[in-house]
Write a protein that holds these residues in place. Structure first.
Motif, short mmCIF file in Angstrom:
data_model
loop_
_atom_site.label_atom_id
_atom_site.label_comp_id
_atom_site.label_asym_id
_atom_site.label_seq_id
_atom_site.Cartn_x
_atom_site.Cartn_y
_atom_site.Cartn_z
N LEU A 209 9.67 2.83 -10.09
CA LEU A 209 10.41 4.06 -9.82
C LEU A 209 11.89 3.89 -10.15
CD1 LEU A 209 10.22 6.93 -8.72
CD2 LEU A 209 10.67 6.03 -6.44
N ALA A 210 12.42 2.70 -9.91
CA ALA A 210 13.82 2.44 -10.23
C ALA A 210 14.04 2.53 -11.74
CB ALA A 210 14.24 1.07 -9.71
N PHE A 211 13.09 2.01 -12.51
CA PHE A 211 13.22 2.05 -13.97
C PHE A 211 13.25 3.49 -14.47
CE2 PHE A 211 11.07 2.54 -18.07
CZ PHE A 211 11.97 1.86 -18.88
N ILE A 212 12.42 4.35 -13.92
CA ILE A 212 12.36 5.75 -14.36
C ILE A 212 13.71 6.43 -14.16
CG2 ILE A 212 11.31 8.00 -13.88
CD1 ILE A 212 8.73 6.49 -13.14
N ASP A 213 14.32 6.20 -12.99
CA ASP A 213 15.62 6.83 -12.71
C ASP A 213 16.73 6.21 -13.55
OD1 ASP A 213 14.56 8.59 -10.90
OD2 ASP A 213 14.92 7.31 -9.17
N VAL A 214 16.70 4.88 -13.66
CA VAL A 214 17.75 4.20 -14.42
C VAL A 214 17.71 4.62 -15.88
CG1 VAL A 214 18.42 1.95 -15.33
CG2 VAL A 214 18.06 2.23 -12.89
N ALA A 215 16.51 4.77 -16.43
CA ALA A 215 16.38 5.16 -17.84
C ALA A 215 17.06 6.50 -18.10
CB ALA A 215 14.91 5.23 -18.23
N LYS A 216 16.99 7.41 -17.14
CA LYS A 216 17.67 8.70 -17.29
C LYS A 216 19.18 8.51 -17.41
CE LYS A 216 14.27 11.20 -14.47
NZ LYS A 216 14.08 11.92 -13.18
N GLY A 217 19.70 7.61 -16.56
CA GLY A 217 21.13 7.35 -16.59
C GLY A 217 21.58 6.71 -17.90
N VAL A 218 20.80 5.76 -18.42
CA VAL A 218 21.14 5.11 -19.68
C VAL A 218 21.15 6.13 -20.81
CG1 VAL A 218 20.46 3.36 -21.34
CG2 VAL A 218 20.27 2.88 -18.91
N ARG A 219 20.18 7.03 -20.81
CA ARG A 219 20.15 8.07 -21.85
C ARG A 219 21.35 9.00 -21.74
NH1 ARG A 219 14.49 8.25 -20.24
NH2 ARG A 219 13.23 7.10 -21.78
N MET A 220 21.76 9.29 -20.49
CA MET A 220 22.94 10.13 -20.30
C MET A 220 24.18 9.46 -20.90
SD MET A 220 24.85 11.26 -16.75
CE MET A 220 25.38 9.56 -16.45
N PHE A 221 24.37 8.18 -20.62
CA PHE A 221 25.52 7.46 -21.17
C PHE A 221 25.43 7.39 -22.69
CE2 PHE A 221 25.76 5.41 -16.85
CZ PHE A 221 26.98 5.96 -16.51
N SER A 222 24.23 7.21 -23.20
CA SER A 222 24.06 7.14 -24.65
C SER A 222 24.46 8.45 -25.31
CB SER A 222 22.61 6.80 -25.00
OG SER A 222 22.41 6.80 -26.39
N LYS A 223 24.05 9.57 -24.70
CA LYS A 223 24.39 10.88 -25.26
C LYS A 223 25.89 11.13 -25.21
CE LYS A 223 21.57 14.42 -25.09
NZ LYS A 223 20.71 15.54 -24.61
N LEU A 224 26.55 10.58 -24.19
CA LEU A 224 27.99 10.77 -24.04
C LEU A 224 28.80 9.67 -24.74
CD1 LEU A 224 27.97 11.81 -20.28
CD2 LEU A 224 28.36 13.30 -22.24
N LYS A 225 28.12 8.82 -25.52
CA LYS A 225 28.76 7.76 -26.31
C LYS A 225 29.49 6.74 -25.43
CE LYS A 225 27.41 9.88 -30.02
NZ LYS A 225 26.23 9.39 -30.76
#
Length: 527
Positions: free
Chosen positions: A315-331
């Protein structure tokens, strides 16, 4: 590059004078010089006096010229010696990096002094630089004494835009994020901040969780209320053990009960109106999630990098993955993952009661370069509850060593990011082309300045409603050159053109433009 010096006309004139066949003149000069030592007057014919004065003037000139040449050679020797020292982060010698400042040489006394200005006072190899610099310069045969002074560059952001006053003297802003509550994010943020401070950096912590601020529990400042500067209408941060602190919990409000837009406004005000002063690192303890508040922080603040905190559960991985994608989109580059919940057996070896999962998955799936395992220790929780970070309570302990490695990683990665961003887009005047090398890319390509200017997509060049091109091809002269190129965080540059127009050019947009294939010959110097 070795400098070659042609013999001067003074040398040639002196040589012709010394080889004059008039023995009477030379003998008279020698006699005059001998007598002058004993302060005895000597009369010479006017013509001979003329040759004497000319000889003395030429000798003085030659000595001065020789001293200048000698000084230049000595400086070249010192810089050549220092260029043997390679910065492990940049892979370039410290002379090319521009670290050597205030070089002073007294060759007669054999004394050399200079200053090494590093990118951060928390540089993990600063002691090695100082030692090596002393050693390589001391090996020069004419050097008797070496004095090396260490310093760091002034705090300044890698950002060209207009920042709020409080953020204009902060070099690096680090987001510590998990996108999930209860995984130890605040513990990592606080201990990382105090680790960086222990490495010699000027550090601040911003607790961005308005609903449940953790900072007032984890640190114990003497003054537990934020103060206002009535004249400037700014916030004065509180402080604990040399680290500046701002949290909604220090505002006398406790925990907030308010809607999202109001929270975003509170966070914006707390962060941007605080008198942070000069900071090398501002650590932001991000709130859980990827919603309004997180996006506001990422867009208002020029984040340098992010550290991701997780636990082994799926469950932690699912949430963390969202955050990493957010940072990636925001460069915003994610530079490290910290995984909590490892244990130690009786022999001191680590084991994972829940299995190793999310941390390794995040690193592998998103290409984040570093993974750190944080053990569960009773002292770690006790230190947080007691108001003193573990790295300060037990600076030689196992946990402190892990955070020391994390701190070194953050310092090195931030230095690399700043270097990549500062050189990502530059103008080469010799070939009249814009060079582009996007961070984390090995490809380097050239663009014609006129092409970049004609491809501006702002409202001044393209109608936002109809898409009609307002800037016409012929409006841009073929020989246009940029006046200045400045980075805007990790995603774009701001280009100033001769007509005063400031163009925002994202890296993604530059990569889609027509590239310059036939590179012109370099323009002659002075052209």
């Amino acid at each position: 590059m070795q400098l070659l010096y042609a013999p001067t006309c003074h040398n040639l004139s002196l040589r012709s004078l010394h080889t004059r066949p008039k023995e009477g003149l030379l003998s008279s000069l020698e006699k005059w010089l001998h007598l002058s030592v004993y302060n005895q007057p000597c009369k010479l014919p006017p013509r001979k006096c003329f040759y004497l004065k000319k000889t003395r003037a030429l000798n003085s000139s030659v000595q001065a010229g020789g001293s200048a040449v000698s000084t230049r050679n000595a400086e070249s020797d010192v810089l050549k010696a220092l260029s043997q020292i390679i910065d492990p982060d940049f892979g370039t010698d410290i002379v090319s990096c521009g670290f050597v400042k205030d070089l002073n040489i007294d060759e007669a006394q054999g004394e050399v002094s200079f200053r090494l200005e590093l990118t951060t006072p928390a540089c993990p190899v600063k002691d090695m630089f100082e030692q090596k610099a002393n050693e390589v310069v001391a090996l020069l045969p004419w050097v008797k004494n070496v004095k090396v002074t260490m310093s760091a560059q002034p705090a300044r952001p890698v950002y060209a835009g207009q920042l709020p006053q409080g953020l204009q003297t902060i070099s690096n802003i680090i987001a510590v994020s998990s996108c999930k509550g209860g995984v130890g994010k605040s513990t990592v943020a606080v201990n990382l901040a105090y680790t960086l401070a222990g490495m010699g950096a000027r550090v601040g912590i911003f607790d961005a969780d308005v609903y449940g601020p953790s900072l007032p529990t984890m640190v114990s400042p003497e003054n537990r209320l934020l103060e206002m500067n009535p004249e400037k209408r700014t916030i004065i941060p509180t402080e604990y053990m040399g680290v500046k602190l701002v949290s909604f919990g220090f505002a006398g409000q406790g925990r907030a009960i308010m809607r999202g837009p109001m929270v975003s406004g509170v966070i914006n005000q707390l962060l941007t109106t605080t008198e942070w002063g000069e900071l090398d690192y501002l650590v932001i303890d991000m709130p859980p999630g990827t919603g309004d508040i997180q996006l506001t922080l990422c867009q208002v603040v020029p984040l340098t990098a992010a550290v991701i905190v997780t636990t082994p559960q799926k469950l932690a991985f699912i949430d963390v993955a969202k955050g990493v994608r957010m940072f990636s989109k925001l460069k915003v580059p994610c530079v490290a993952v910290v995984e909590n919940m490892c244990h130690f057996d009786a022999d001191g070896k680590r084991y994972y009661p829940f299995g190793r999962g999310s941390g390794s998955q995040v690193v592998q799936q998103f290409g984040i370069p570093h993974l750190f395992d944080l053990p569960i220790r009773p002292t770690l929780s006790a230190s947080g509850d007691g108001g003193m970070p573990e790295v300060a309570a037990d600076p030689q302990g196992e946990v402190a060593k892990i955070f020391q490695n994390l701190g070194i990683c953050v310092v090195q990665q931030c230095a690399k990011i700043r270097q990549q961003v500062s050189t990502a887009v530059t103008y080469d005047k010799s070939i009249k082309a814009i060079k582009v090398k996007v961070p984390d890319s090995e490809e380097e390509f050239l663009l014609h300045p006129a092409t970049v200017r004609r491809n501006d997509r702002s409202a001044q060049s393209v109608d936002e409603w109809t898409g009609e091109q307002k800037l016409q091809y012929v409006d841009v002269p073929e020989d246009i050159e940029p006046e200045e190129i400045r980075p805007m965080g990790n995603y774009a540059v701001e280009i100033t053109w001769p007509d005063g127009f400031s163009q925002i050019a994202p890296y993604d947009h530059l990569q889609t433009m027509e590239r310059l294939v036939d590179v012109p010959d370099p323009a002659p110097i002075g052209a």
